[in-house]
Design a protein around this motif. Structure first.
Motif, PDB file in Angstrom:
ATOM      1  N   LEU A 149     113.515  37.149 -11.607  1.00 31.74           N
ATOM      2  CA  LEU A 149     113.312  36.981 -12.918  1.00 31.74           C
ATOM      3  C   LEU A 149     114.696  37.401 -14.027  1.00 31.74           C
ATOM      4  N   ALA A 150     115.678  37.761 -13.017  1.00 29.24           N
ATOM      5  CA  ALA A 150     116.801  38.239 -13.802  1.00 29.24           C
ATOM      6  C   ALA A 150     117.567  37.134 -14.475  1.00 29.24           C
ATOM      7  N   ASP A 151     117.854  35.860 -13.983  1.00 29.39           N
ATOM      8  CA  ASP A 151     118.403  34.745 -14.404  1.00 29.39           C
ATOM      9  C   ASP A 151     117.788  33.816 -15.450  1.00 29.39           C
ATOM     10  N   THR A 152     116.545  34.321 -15.857  1.00 34.01           N
ATOM     11  CA  THR A 152     115.727  33.486 -16.760  1.00 34.01           C
ATOM     12  C   THR A 152     116.244  33.953 -18.087  1.00 34.01           C
ATOM     13  N   ASP A 153     115.663  33.172 -19.180  1.00 35.47           N
ATOM     14  CA  ASP A 153     116.055  33.659 -20.514  1.00 35.47           C
ATOM     15  C   ASP A 153     115.160  34.817 -20.885  1.00 35.47           C
ATOM     16  N   MET A 154     114.430  35.581 -20.150  1.00 31.63           N
ATOM     17  CA  MET A 154     113.539  36.726 -20.710  1.00 31.63           C
ATOM     18  C   MET A 154     114.614  37.803 -20.869  1.00 31.63           C
ATOM     19  N   SER A 155     114.067  38.399 -22.077  1.00 31.08           N
ATOM     20  CA  SER A 155     114.932  39.916 -22.275  1.00 31.08           C
ATOM     21  C   SER A 155     114.555  40.931 -21.146  1.00 31.08           C
ATOM     22  N   ALA A 156     115.423  41.917 -21.354  1.00 33.64           N
ATOM     23  CA  ALA A 156     115.157  43.193 -20.263  1.00 33.64           C
ATOM     24  C   ALA A 156     113.908  43.751 -20.353  1.00 33.64           C
ATOM     25  N   GLU A 157     113.527  44.014 -21.640  1.00 34.52           N
ATOM     26  CA  GLU A 157     112.094  44.452 -21.653  1.00 34.52           C
ATOM     27  C   GLU A 157     110.700  43.546 -20.998  1.00 34.52           C
ATOM     28  N   ASP A 158     111.133  42.322 -21.336  1.00 30.68           N
ATOM     29  CA  ASP A 158     109.983  41.167 -20.701  1.00 30.68           C
ATOM     30  C   ASP A 158     110.091  41.235 -19.287  1.00 30.68           C
ATOM     31  N   ILE A 159     111.426  41.327 -18.698  1.00 29.50           N
ATOM     32  CA  ILE A 159     111.699  41.252 -17.259  1.00 29.50           C
ATOM     33  C   ILE A 159     110.842  42.715 -16.611  1.00 29.50           C
ATOM     34  N   ALA A 160     111.093  43.766 -17.389  1.00 26.54           N
ATOM     35  CA  ALA A 160     110.627  44.846 -16.681  1.00 26.54           C
ATOM     36  C   ALA A 160     108.899  44.665 -16.973  1.00 26.54           C
ATOM     37  N   ARG A 161     108.513  44.563 -17.775  1.00 25.95           N
ATOM     38  CA  ARG A 161     106.862  44.135 -18.209  1.00 25.95           C
ATOM     39  C   ARG A 161     106.201  43.256 -17.018  1.00 25.95           C
ATOM     40  N   ARG A 162     106.924  42.126 -16.958  1.00 26.25           N
ATOM     41  CA  ARG A 162     106.445  41.287 -15.815  1.00 26.25           C
ATOM     42  C   ARG A 162     106.801  41.699 -14.539  1.00 26.25           C
ATOM     43  N   ALA A 163     107.758  42.335 -14.156  1.00 24.71           N
ATOM     44  CA  ALA A 163     107.909  42.868 -12.695  1.00 24.71           C
ATOM     45  C   ALA A 163     106.927  43.881 -12.609  1.00 24.71           C
ATOM     46  N   MET A 164     106.615  44.866 -13.564  1.00 24.69           N
ATOM     47  CA  MET A 164     105.566  45.886 -13.316  1.00 24.69           C
ATOM     48  C   MET A 164     104.209  45.400 -13.052  1.00 24.69           C
ATOM     49  N   ALA A 165     103.829  44.044 -13.843  1.00 21.15           N
ATOM     50  CA  ALA A 165     102.334  43.346 -13.796  1.00 21.15           C
ATOM     51  C   ALA A 165     102.365  43.080 -12.372  1.00 21.15           C
ATOM     52  N   ILE A 166     103.594  42.334 -11.736  1.00 22.93           N
ATOM     53  CA  ILE A 166     103.414  41.891 -10.236  1.00 22.93           C
ATOM     54  C   ILE A 166     103.245  42.966  -9.427  1.00 22.93           C
ATOM     55  N   ALA A 167     104.058  44.231  -9.641  1.00 23.31           N
ATOM     56  CA  ALA A 167     104.040  45.372  -8.827  1.00 23.31           C
ATOM     57  C   ALA A 167     102.499  45.794  -8.571  1.00 23.31           C
ATOM     58  N   ALA A 168     101.997  45.956  -9.868  1.00 24.17           N
ATOM     59  CA  ALA A 168     100.456  46.299 -10.107  1.00 24.17           C
ATOM     60  C   ALA A 168      99.389  45.502  -9.369  1.00 24.17           C
ATOM     61  N   GLU A 169      99.732  44.190  -9.289  1.00 26.20           N
ATOM     62  CA  GLU A 169      98.934  43.205  -8.585  1.00 26.20           C
ATOM     63  C   GLU A 169      99.096  43.353  -7.038  1.00 26.20           C
ATOM     64  N   ILE A 170     100.016  43.951  -6.472  1.00 23.51           N
ATOM     65  CA  ILE A 170     100.473  44.131  -4.972  1.00 23.51           C
ATOM     66  C   ILE A 170     100.234  45.668  -4.583  1.00 23.51           C
ATOM     67  N   CYS A 171     100.685  46.599  -5.440  1.00 25.38           N
ATOM     68  CA  CYS A 171     100.445  48.165  -4.918  1.00 25.38           C
ATOM     69  C   CYS A 171      99.423  48.818  -5.433  1.00 25.38           C
ATOM     70  N   VAL A 172      98.620  49.244  -4.570  1.00 24.62           N
ATOM     71  CA  VAL A 172      97.493  49.878  -4.947  1.00 24.62           C
ATOM     72  C   VAL A 172      97.529  51.348  -5.672  1.00 24.62           C
ATOM     73  N   TYR A 173      98.946  51.588  -5.693  1.00 26.18           N
ATOM     74  CA  TYR A 173      99.308  53.139  -6.288  1.00 26.18           C
ATOM     75  C   TYR A 173     100.068  52.733  -7.777  1.00 26.18           C
ATOM     76  N   THR A 174      99.881  51.503  -8.275  1.00 27.67           N
ATOM     77  CA  THR A 174     100.595  51.106  -9.339  1.00 27.67           C
ATOM     78  C   THR A 174      99.483  50.360 -10.371  1.00 27.67           C
ATOM     79  N   ASN A 175      99.547  50.841 -11.511  1.00 23.81           N
ATOM     80  CA  ASN A 175      98.530  50.167 -12.654  1.00 23.81           C
ATOM     81  C   ASN A 175      99.354  49.548 -13.732  1.00 23.81           C
TER      82      ASN A 175
END
Length: 184
Positions: A149-175
């Protein structure tokens, strides 16, 4: 150390994203023991204000160990105001040489809004490439997502939030119960 030495605590994903003069650190709220979620609302990202400076830190690993490290980091920052990298190097040196600190099991991502650093018990103080760092159980998932997502127009916060949402979809130890702090 074998898996039987510790009860199998997992459950942290922390990401730091630097973009356009801002740095965001986000962390999930899940703490698990084995296959059981013990808590879903832990706060693993904190603002520190040593000597009036603004620092944001996120931690993965043992909470008590992380708090011990954050206290030490604050003391180092008060000794060398405005020098985050130097304070982190001093912390890492102590962590490697002090018999008590050597046993601490945690990692930190810290920022002052200018620098983004990962501090480990192995004596590492790393400035990540591409302005993105991630640690913890779902760290590699969040890192991969944020890099994509780094090369998109998203802000640092938006990238962090979206990356965490993706991690939570994959990792059972992340919500998806996030603590997010932006500085810079």
């Amino acid at each position: 150390m074998s898996d039987t030495d510790f009860p199998g605590w997992h459950g942290t994903t922390i990401i730091g994203v630097a973009k356009d003069g801002k740095v965001t650190i986000a962390g999930d709220g899940q703490v698990s023991m084995g296959q059981t979620v013990m808590k879903g609302t832990a706060r693993k990202v904190r603002r520190l204000t040593p000597g009036g400076a603004e620092i944001v830190a996120g931690f993965a690993g043992s909470t008590a160990d992380a708090f011990a490290l954050l206290e030490r980091l604050e003391a180092k920052l008060e000794a060398v105001p405005g020098q985050l990298a130097r304070a982190c190097v001093e912390l890492a040196k102590d962590w490697r040489t002090d018999k008590y600190l050597q046993k601490l099991e945690a990692m930190l991502i810290v920022t002052d809004g200018k620098e983004l650093l990962v501090v480990t018990g192995a004596g590492d103080v790393l400035e990540p490439e591409y302005g993105i760092a991630a640690i913890g159980s779902g760290g590699n998932y969040a890192l991969s997502a944020a890099r994509a997502l780094a090369d998109t127009d998203m802000s640092a916060e938006d990238i962090a939030r979206r990356a965490m949402a993706i991690a939570a979809e994959i990792c059972v130890y992340t919500n998806t119960n996030l603590t997010v702090e932006t500085i810079g």
